[in-house]
Design an enzyme around this catalytic site. Structure first.
Site, PDB file in Angstrom:
ATOM      1  N   GLY A 135       0.802  -1.219   0.000  1.00 41.91           N
ATOM      2  CA  GLY A 135       0.000   0.000   0.000  1.00 41.91           C
ATOM      3  C   GLY A 135       0.829   1.260   0.000  1.00 41.91           C
ATOM      4  O   GLY A 135       0.665   2.139   0.852  1.00 41.91           O
ATOM      5  N   ARG A 174      -0.030   6.001  -1.647  1.00 43.27           N
ATOM      6  CA  ARG A 174      -0.369   7.282  -1.005  1.00 43.27           C
ATOM      7  C   ARG A 174      -0.177   7.194   0.498  1.00 43.27           C
ATOM      8  O   ARG A 174       0.039   6.124   1.047  1.00 43.27           O
ATOM      9  CB  ARG A 174      -1.835   7.666  -1.298  1.00 43.27           C
ATOM     10  CG  ARG A 174      -2.179   7.665  -2.756  1.00 43.27           C
ATOM     11  CD  ARG A 174      -3.666   7.647  -3.047  1.00 43.27           C
ATOM     12  NE  ARG A 174      -3.839   7.328  -4.473  1.00 43.27           N
ATOM     13  CZ  ARG A 174      -4.092   6.110  -4.926  1.00 43.27           C
ATOM     14  NH1 ARG A 174      -4.279   5.121  -4.091  1.00 43.27           N
ATOM     15  NH2 ARG A 174      -4.167   5.903  -6.223  1.00 43.27           N
ATOM     16  N   GLY A 175      -0.296   8.371   1.141  1.00 39.30           N
ATOM     17  CA  GLY A 175      -0.438   8.455   2.590  1.00 39.30           C
ATOM     18  C   GLY A 175       0.616   7.746   3.410  1.00 39.30           C
ATOM     19  O   GLY A 175       1.816   7.883   3.201  1.00 39.30           O
ATOM     20  N   GLY A 206       1.543   4.533   3.824  1.00 37.62           N
ATOM     21  CA  GLY A 206       2.442   3.577   3.176  1.00 37.62           C
ATOM     22  C   GLY A 206       3.514   4.252   2.342  1.00 37.62           C
ATOM     23  O   GLY A 206       4.677   3.854   2.348  1.00 37.62           O
ATOM     24  N   LYS A 240      -2.356  -1.550  -5.550  1.00 38.74           N
ATOM     25  CA  LYS A 240      -3.228  -1.870  -6.675  1.00 38.74           C
ATOM     26  C   LYS A 240      -3.157  -0.841  -7.792  1.00 38.74           C
ATOM     27  O   LYS A 240      -3.470  -1.147  -8.937  1.00 38.74           O
ATOM     28  CB  LYS A 240      -4.669  -1.996  -6.175  1.00 38.74           C
ATOM     29  CG  LYS A 240      -4.900  -3.199  -5.261  1.00 38.74           C
ATOM     30  CD  LYS A 240      -6.334  -3.266  -4.779  1.00 38.74           C
ATOM     31  CE  LYS A 240      -7.275  -3.574  -5.927  1.00 38.74           C
ATOM     32  NZ  LYS A 240      -8.678  -3.726  -5.457  1.00 38.74           N
ATOM     33  N   TYR A 257     -14.606  -3.421  11.045  1.00 41.19           N
ATOM     34  CA  TYR A 257     -13.274  -2.830  10.883  1.00 41.19           C
ATOM     35  C   TYR A 257     -12.377  -3.210  12.049  1.00 41.19           C
ATOM     36  O   TYR A 257     -11.217  -3.607  11.853  1.00 41.19           O
ATOM     37  CB  TYR A 257     -13.404  -1.314  10.776  1.00 41.19           C
ATOM     38  CG  TYR A 257     -12.071  -0.592  10.673  1.00 41.19           C
ATOM     39  CD1 TYR A 257     -11.209  -0.844   9.612  1.00 41.19           C
ATOM     40  CD2 TYR A 257     -11.678   0.340  11.633  1.00 41.19           C
ATOM     41  CE1 TYR A 257      -9.984  -0.196   9.503  1.00 41.19           C
ATOM     42  CE2 TYR A 257     -10.460   0.999  11.533  1.00 41.19           C
ATOM     43  CZ  TYR A 257      -9.617   0.723  10.473  1.00 41.19           C
ATOM     44  OH  TYR A 257      -8.402   1.365  10.375  1.00 41.19           O
TER      45      TYR A 257
END
Length: 302
Positions: free
Chosen positions: A36, A39-40, A42, A61, A185
């Site tokens: 991942g 972005r952000g 990761g 992905k 979650y």
């Protein structure tokens, strides 16, 4: 309500470069496989490790630009290379067992050795049991628990052959038996921790440090903004988690294993002061421990 991805948020990864508030380890010669990274959080972890000399396998992905969200695994890999290391991008759905096994082989073939595995990618959707469809429950479980299980498992033979290594997972301590309004979650995130901490026992004696890390405060990501988890006064930049990971990598994996730690505790143990922690804040003030309280409502800072 649409689901989003912790690792696939549209917010920037924070300032281009910020020195951690402790003596950072020299990671030259190491290679990290990070899930991942588009972005952000990761992406910031990948860039921070690259700044300390670590080669990066950038996975996620999103491989082509122009989609709904900005950023790609190739962009992150290129930005890591700009920091003077080697990087390799692999498009990956962590739910796909064959794809995960192939990605692990590709990463090892590319670099010869992968000694850091970071399970960062995970899906998030906050809803009550009545409001969350079964297929969304399956998505959370498959991406978060199954993904962590598959990625960690794929690297076990390789890590066991090496003289030490790491499996680190972005997930909270397992200290709660209910989470109304976010049961699915919570179940999936705690499952990520359960897998990682179980590995710590299974790999005892192999020199592999298996630990989880989790923010005390909310971190500025697309998911944080989408779900309205506070305001900018409550958020820190993704650097806080990236530096927390860096502080773990400064330790001996044979000695530091089986722990679920909050970022603030990791950073303080590495020498960070209150002023250092404040530098991660988006605005002036002292962000409340909203992320820790997501799973431990009675959480208080020591």
């Amino acid at each position: 309500m649409a689901d989003h991805t912790d690792a696939d948020d549209a917010m920037p990864a924070g300032p281009e470069h910020a020195d951690p508030p402790f003596d950072a380890p020299d990671l030259s010669g190491s290679t990290a496989f990070v899930t991942g990274t588009t972005r952000g959080i990761g992406k910031r972890i990948a860039l921070t490790l690259a700044e300390q000399g670590c080669n990066i396998v950038s996975t996620g992905k999103t491989a082509e630009p122009g989609g709904e969200l900005p950023g790609t695994i190739h962009t992150t890999a290129a930005q890591c290379e700009e920091r003077g290391v080697d990087a390799h991008a692999i498009q990956l759905d962590v739910r796909d067992a064959e794809a995960v096994e192939a990605a692990a082989r590709e990463a090892i073939d590319e670099f010869g050795e992968v000694d850091i595995v970071i399970n960062n990618a995970s899906a998030i959707q906050l809803a009550t049991v009545a409001d969350l469809p079964a297929n969304r429950f399956d998505l959370l479980t498959d991406v978060n628990v199954r993904g962590t299980y598959l990625v960690s498992r794929a690297f076990l033979p390789h890590l066991r052959e090496q003289d030490g290594g790491w499996i680190l997972t972005n997930a909270p301590p397992v200290t709660v038996d209910r989470a109304p309004g976010k049961a699915a979650y919570a179940w999936s995130k705690l499952g990520m921790s359960f897998v990682t901490l179980s590995l710590a026992e299974e790999l005892a004696g192999d020199g592999i440090g298996c630990n989880t890390f989790w923010p005390v405060t909310a971190v500025d990501t697309r998911a944080t903004r989408y779900f309205g988890l506070g305001t900018e006064d409550d958020w820190r930049t993704p650097h806080v988690l990236a530096d927390a990971v860096l502080s773990v990598l400064a330790r001996d994996p044979a000695e530091y294993t089986g722990h679920s730690a909050y970022d603030e505790d990791l950073l303080r143990a590495a020498g960070a002061t209150d002023a250092d922690l404040s530098a991660y804040n988006l605005t002036d003030g002292d962000p409340a421990p909203t992320s820790a309280r997501m799973f431990v409502p009675e959480y208080t800072r020591e």
